[in-house]
Design a protein around this motif. Structure first.
Motif, mmCIF file in Angstrom:
data_model
loop_
_atom_site.group_PDB
_atom_site.id
_atom_site.type_symbol
_atom_site.label_atom_id
_atom_site.label_comp_id
_atom_site.label_asym_id
_atom_site.label_seq_id
_atom_site.Cartn_x
_atom_site.Cartn_y
_atom_site.Cartn_z
ATOM 1 N N GLN A 34 0.602 -1.269 0.190
ATOM 2 C CA GLN A 34 -0.046 0.272 -0.145
ATOM 3 C C GLN A 34 0.937 1.340 0.016
ATOM 4 O OE1 GLN A 34 -2.888 -0.728 -0.516
ATOM 5 N NE2 GLN A 34 -2.908 -2.262 -0.394
ATOM 6 N N LEU A 35 1.706 1.403 0.887
ATOM 7 C CA LEU A 35 2.943 2.491 0.696
ATOM 8 C C LEU A 35 3.513 2.360 -0.275
ATOM 9 C CD1 LEU A 35 4.078 2.112 4.361
ATOM 10 C CD2 LEU A 35 2.207 3.556 3.789
ATOM 11 N N GLU A 36 4.133 1.125 -1.385
ATOM 12 C CA GLU A 36 5.011 1.620 -1.671
ATOM 13 C C GLU A 36 3.470 2.171 -3.316
ATOM 14 O OE1 GLU A 36 7.218 -1.540 -4.720
ATOM 15 O OE2 GLU A 36 5.528 -2.082 -4.954
ATOM 16 N N LEU A 37 2.350 1.962 -3.284
ATOM 17 C CA LEU A 37 1.164 2.433 -4.096
ATOM 18 C C LEU A 37 1.254 3.848 -4.398
ATOM 19 C CD1 LEU A 37 -0.583 -0.713 -4.875
ATOM 20 C CD2 LEU A 37 1.535 0.013 -6.285
ATOM 21 N N ALA A 38 1.327 4.585 -2.544
ATOM 22 C CA ALA A 38 0.879 6.113 -3.234
ATOM 23 C C ALA A 38 2.100 6.770 -2.998
ATOM 24 C CB ALA A 38 0.691 5.898 -0.744
ATOM 25 N N THR A 60 -1.406 0.180 14.037
ATOM 26 C CA THR A 60 -0.532 0.958 14.611
ATOM 27 C C THR A 60 0.518 0.338 15.836
ATOM 28 O OG1 THR A 60 -1.668 2.932 15.910
ATOM 29 C CG2 THR A 60 -0.544 2.284 17.190
ATOM 30 N N ARG A 61 0.104 -0.832 16.371
ATOM 31 C CA ARG A 61 1.197 -2.071 16.815
ATOM 32 C C ARG A 61 1.993 -2.238 15.535
ATOM 33 N NH1 ARG A 61 -3.518 -3.395 19.767
ATOM 34 N NH2 ARG A 61 -3.226 -5.243 18.390
ATOM 35 N N LEU A 62 0.948 -2.825 14.348
ATOM 36 C CA LEU A 62 2.174 -3.342 13.173
ATOM 37 C C LEU A 62 3.469 -1.693 12.498
ATOM 38 C CD1 LEU A 62 2.953 -5.255 10.780
ATOM 39 C CD2 LEU A 62 1.263 -4.358 9.770
ATOM 40 N N VAL A 63 2.711 -0.867 13.021
ATOM 41 C CA VAL A 63 3.898 0.330 12.058
ATOM 42 C C VAL A 63 4.772 0.289 13.445
ATOM 43 C CG1 VAL A 63 3.717 2.854 11.826
ATOM 44 C CG2 VAL A 63 2.001 1.174 10.911
ATOM 45 N N ASP A 64 4.178 0.133 14.728
ATOM 46 C CA ASP A 64 5.264 0.693 15.439
ATOM 47 C C ASP A 64 6.456 -0.097 15.521
ATOM 48 O OD1 ASP A 64 3.865 3.043 17.242
ATOM 49 O OD2 ASP A 64 3.465 1.050 18.424
ATOM 50 N N ARG A 65 5.655 -1.860 14.967
ATOM 51 C CA ARG A 65 6.959 -2.701 14.644
ATOM 52 C C ARG A 65 7.646 -2.643 13.778
ATOM 53 N NH1 ARG A 65 7.688 -7.307 11.708
ATOM 54 N NH2 ARG A 65 4.822 -7.965 12.295
ATOM 55 N N LEU A 66 7.128 -2.336 12.036
ATOM 56 C CA LEU A 66 8.153 -2.306 11.364
ATOM 57 C C LEU A 66 8.929 -0.902 11.222
ATOM 58 C CD1 LEU A 66 4.815 -2.865 8.524
ATOM 59 C CD2 LEU A 66 6.561 -3.787 9.735
ATOM 60 N N GLU A 67 8.619 0.047 11.463
ATOM 61 C CA GLU A 67 9.288 1.418 12.054
ATOM 62 C C GLU A 67 10.729 0.851 12.903
ATOM 63 O OE1 GLU A 67 8.541 5.729 13.701
ATOM 64 O OE2 GLU A 67 7.577 4.814 14.533
ATOM 65 N N ARG A 68 10.292 0.143 14.187
ATOM 66 C CA ARG A 68 11.869 0.008 14.607
ATOM 67 C C ARG A 68 12.805 -0.751 13.712
ATOM 68 N NH1 ARG A 68 7.716 -1.416 18.751
ATOM 69 N NH2 ARG A 68 7.740 -3.593 17.918
ATOM 70 N N GLU A 69 11.770 -1.804 12.837
ATOM 71 C CA GLU A 69 12.859 -2.696 11.801
ATOM 72 C C GLU A 69 12.981 -1.981 10.640
ATOM 73 O OE1 GLU A 69 10.174 -5.449 10.751
ATOM 74 O OE2 GLU A 69 10.029 -6.621 12.584
ATOM 75 N N GLY A 70 12.352 -0.437 10.385
ATOM 76 C CA GLY A 70 13.881 0.480 9.472
ATOM 77 C C GLY A 70 13.209 0.227 8.388
ATOM 78 N N ALA A 86 2.828 7.584 7.717
ATOM 79 C CA ALA A 86 3.565 6.383 7.111
ATOM 80 C C ALA A 86 3.950 6.297 5.549
ATOM 81 C CB ALA A 86 2.959 4.827 7.348
ATOM 82 N N ALA A 87 5.567 6.010 5.719
ATOM 83 C CA ALA A 87 6.620 5.907 4.618
ATOM 84 C C ALA A 87 7.561 4.810 4.706
ATOM 85 C CB ALA A 87 6.984 7.614 4.236
ATOM 86 N N LEU A 88 7.068 4.665 3.087
ATOM 87 C CA LEU A 88 7.849 3.232 3.088
ATOM 88 C C LEU A 88 9.089 3.488 3.044
ATOM 89 C CD1 LEU A 88 8.111 0.064 1.816
ATOM 90 C CD2 LEU A 88 7.988 1.655 -0.066
ATOM 91 N N THR A 89 10.388 3.460 3.552
ATOM 92 C CA THR A 89 12.112 3.656 3.683
ATOM 93 C C THR A 89 12.262 2.995 2.535
ATOM 94 O OG1 THR A 89 12.502 1.986 5.104
ATOM 95 C CG2 THR A 89 11.854 4.053 6.301
ATOM 96 N N GLU A 90 13.792 3.250 2.058
ATOM 97 C CA GLU A 90 14.422 2.093 1.100
ATOM 98 C C GLU A 90 14.482 0.940 1.549
ATOM 99 O OE1 GLU A 90 15.055 2.897 -1.964
ATOM 100 O OE2 GLU A 90 13.955 4.310 -1.607
ATOM 101 N N ALA A 91 14.573 0.053 3.114
ATOM 102 C CA ALA A 91 14.778 -1.019 3.391
ATOM 103 C C ALA A 91 13.733 -1.651 3.361
ATOM 104 C CB ALA A 91 15.570 -0.574 5.015
ATOM 105 N N GLY A 92 12.480 -0.579 3.205
ATOM 106 C CA GLY A 92 10.418 -1.521 3.473
ATOM 107 C C GLY A 92 10.582 -2.128 1.614
ATOM 108 N N ALA A 93 11.176 -0.808 0.760
ATOM 109 C CA ALA A 93 10.810 -1.017 -0.501
ATOM 110 C C ALA A 93 11.637 -2.722 -1.095
ATOM 111 C CB ALA A 93 11.765 0.252 -1.411
ATOM 112 N N LYS A 94 12.606 -2.682 -0.136
ATOM 113 C CA LYS A 94 13.850 -3.742 -0.866
ATOM 114 C C LYS A 94 13.441 -4.631 -0.212
ATOM 115 C CE LYS A 94 18.769 -5.404 -0.202
ATOM 116 N NZ LYS A 94 19.394 -6.300 1.092
ATOM 117 N N ARG A 95 12.853 -5.349 1.271
ATOM 118 C CA ARG A 95 12.177 -6.392 1.303
ATOM 119 C C ARG A 95 11.169 -6.321 1.278
ATOM 120 N NH1 ARG A 95 11.963 -7.976 7.055
ATOM 121 N NH2 ARG A 95 11.423 -9.733 5.721
ATOM 122 N N LEU A 96 10.429 -5.306 0.225
ATOM 123 C CA LEU A 96 9.119 -5.304 -0.479
ATOM 124 C C LEU A 96 9.810 -6.550 -1.765
ATOM 125 C CD1 LEU A 96 5.843 -5.867 -0.749
ATOM 126 C CD2 LEU A 96 6.660 -3.194 -1.374
ATOM 127 N N ALA A 97 10.216 -6.181 -2.686
ATOM 128 C CA ALA A 97 10.877 -6.875 -3.706
ATOM 129 C C ALA A 97 11.651 -8.407 -3.379
ATOM 130 C CB ALA A 97 12.493 -5.365 -4.379
#
Length: 136
Positions: A34-38, A60-70, A86-97
């Protein structure tokens, strides 16, 4: 009943595959997609909660965890001082890919391959009709 059973089975199996291959639950995959498409790869938390069908507290709990994971970061909402993005990081985009091929292969195997080409075309038409009826 058939829809609910099929939905539950598909979600469970897709979740199991993502967890086994990437240590990523389907809910995390969904948030990252969802964040990648936004626009600007960011969404208001309230919009994200609606898009992924999680409760606000669950998101909120999931975003907190994903934020801690970068994998994502929180940002202030430019047009609402009380809101946050909530904004996708480069690390998040890499994990998604990395996870995307596993997820798409699972969708093809579990959902599309049991259908022949005519049923797949009909299903595409039906999805469009449902989306139009829903205003999407």
């Amino acid at each position: 009943r058939g829809f609910l059973q099929t939905h539950a089975r598909l979600v469970r199996e897709l979740d199991d595959e993502l967890r086994a291959e990437h240590g990523m639950p389907l809910t995390t995959y969904d948030v990252l997609v969802q964040l990648e498409l936004a626009p600007d790869r960011a969404m208001r938390m309230s919009e994200l909660a609606e898009a992924v069908l999680l409760s606000r507290s669950g998101l909120t709990r999931l975003v907190d965890r994903l934020e801690r994971e970068g994998l994502l970061e929180r940002r202030e909402c430019p047009d609402d001082a009380r809101g946050s993005l909530a904004a996708l990081t480069e690390a998040g985009a890499k994990r998604l890919a990395e996870a995307r091929p596993t997820h798409l292969a699972g969708v093809r195997r579990l959902f599309l391959e049991p259908l022949g080409a005519p049923e797949q075309r009909r299903l595409a038409t039906v999805w469009g009709q449902i989306a139009e009826a829903d205003g999407g």
